[in-house]
Design an enzyme around this catalytic site. Structure first.
Site, mmCIF file in Angstrom:
data_model
loop_
_atom_site.group_PDB
_atom_site.id
_atom_site.type_symbol
_atom_site.label_atom_id
_atom_site.label_comp_id
_atom_site.label_asym_id
_atom_site.label_seq_id
_atom_site.Cartn_x
_atom_site.Cartn_y
_atom_site.Cartn_z
ATOM 1 N N CYS A 57 -4.547 4.535 -0.578
ATOM 2 C CA CYS A 57 -3.776 4.584 0.667
ATOM 3 C C CYS A 57 -2.477 5.369 0.520
ATOM 4 C CB CYS A 57 -3.503 3.175 1.184
ATOM 5 S SG CYS A 57 -2.697 2.096 -0.007
ATOM 6 N N HIS A 103 -0.404 -1.692 0.330
ATOM 7 C CA HIS A 103 -0.916 -0.789 1.362
ATOM 8 C C HIS A 103 0.203 0.076 1.943
ATOM 9 C CE1 HIS A 103 -3.834 0.786 4.092
ATOM 10 N NE2 HIS A 103 -3.123 0.446 5.155
ATOM 11 N N ASP A 154 -2.879 4.934 9.998
ATOM 12 C CA ASP A 154 -3.336 3.965 8.998
ATOM 13 C C ASP A 154 -4.757 4.317 8.564
ATOM 14 O OD1 ASP A 154 -4.073 1.725 7.515
ATOM 15 O OD2 ASP A 154 -3.010 0.340 8.825
#
Length: 274
Positions: A27, A127, A142
């Site tokens: 991520c 994250h 995202d």
């Protein structure tokens, strides 16, 4: 310098949006690349930056190692691939971009009017993701979403406040953002990146926008877009599932006395027989 005079919110890549869908625990890579709007960095690039930072930190701590600092461990990348904010900062510094904590005095104008900025980085636990203004519109990039999710200007401030209330760390990104990425070259594809028009992104978002596909980590934008009938169906299914799984009430032992003479007991007994 206020970012309203800097590049970033105007036309980029001919109006096409670049989005990366979650791959393994990359991520941080997805976050950096969506800030830059192109596959500019790989996990190996960020790992190299982390290694450089670790080397510098070891040199600085040489001779003054304390119990809190373990030189044999990396303090900028975990074993499962999570990178520190320092790594993301170094990556974006390559493109002359500055990463500023939102609680910094320098970022006070962004706290008052975030719409005048161009990009935010959000982090919680392991994250990372970015919120980016492109072509005058805000999007949530995202990597856990199938496509960039449009955020209205009115919702942006409320959404950032919501993230902060859930414990997210938010960083402001300022500087001269890249305007173009060679999307026609072979280097413009890393296997998990995709180029989408705003219309395609909206279509994908709408198709995925059901109650079962929403993440429970934070409240996402446009939750009202979930149809009411689907929401009621979901509630009914959950209620039925709970009812089916509930254990039956225990039966009284054989030969035990039934509720006696009090009016309250008679009421209970009548209710059980009904």
């Amino acid at each position: 310098m206020n970012s309203s005079s800097e590049g970033g919110g105007g036309a980029s890549n001919g109006g096409i949006l670049y989005h990366e869908v979650q791959e393994s625990k990359l991520c941080a890579v997805h976050c950096v690349n969506t800030v830059l709007q192109g596959p500019f960095f790989s996990e190996f690039d960020l790992a190299a930056l982390a290694s450089d930072l670790d080397r510098t930190e070891r040199q600085m701590m040489l001779g003054s190692v304390t119990g809190d600092y373990l030189p044999e461990l990396s303090h900028n990348v975990s074993l499962d691939g999570d990178f520190s904010i320092q790594v993301l900062q170094k990556a974006l510094e390559v493109w002359d971009l500055q990463v500023i904590p939102m609680n910094s005095p320098v970022a006070e104008p962004a706290q008052i009017d975030p719409e005048k900025e161009n990009a935010f980085i959000c982090h919680l636990q392991d994250h990372w993701f970015c919120i980016r203004k492109l072509n005058g519109e805000w999007y949530n990039f995202d990597s856990l979403l199938a496509a960039p999710e449009h955020l209205s200007r009115f919702y942006l401030s409320a959404y950032l406040d919501s993230l902060k209330s859930f414990g997210w760390s938010i960083f402001l990104v300022r500087g001269n953002f890249p305007k173009e990425c060679p999307i026609s070259s072979s280097e413009a594809s890393n296997g998990y990146g995709q180029w989408l028009s705003p219309e395609d992104a909206e279509r994908i978002t709408k198709s995925c926008n059901s109650a079962s596909s929403r993440r429970a980590l934070v409240p996402y934008a446009d939750v009202e877009a979930v149809p009411d009938d689907e929401d009621e169906d979901l509630k009914a299914a959950i209620a039925a599932s709970l009812l089916d799984s509930a254990p039956p009430p225990p039966s009284p032992p054989i030969g035990s006395e039934q509720p006696g003479t009090s009016s309250e007991e008679n009421k209970n007994g009548g209710a059980e027989k009904a």
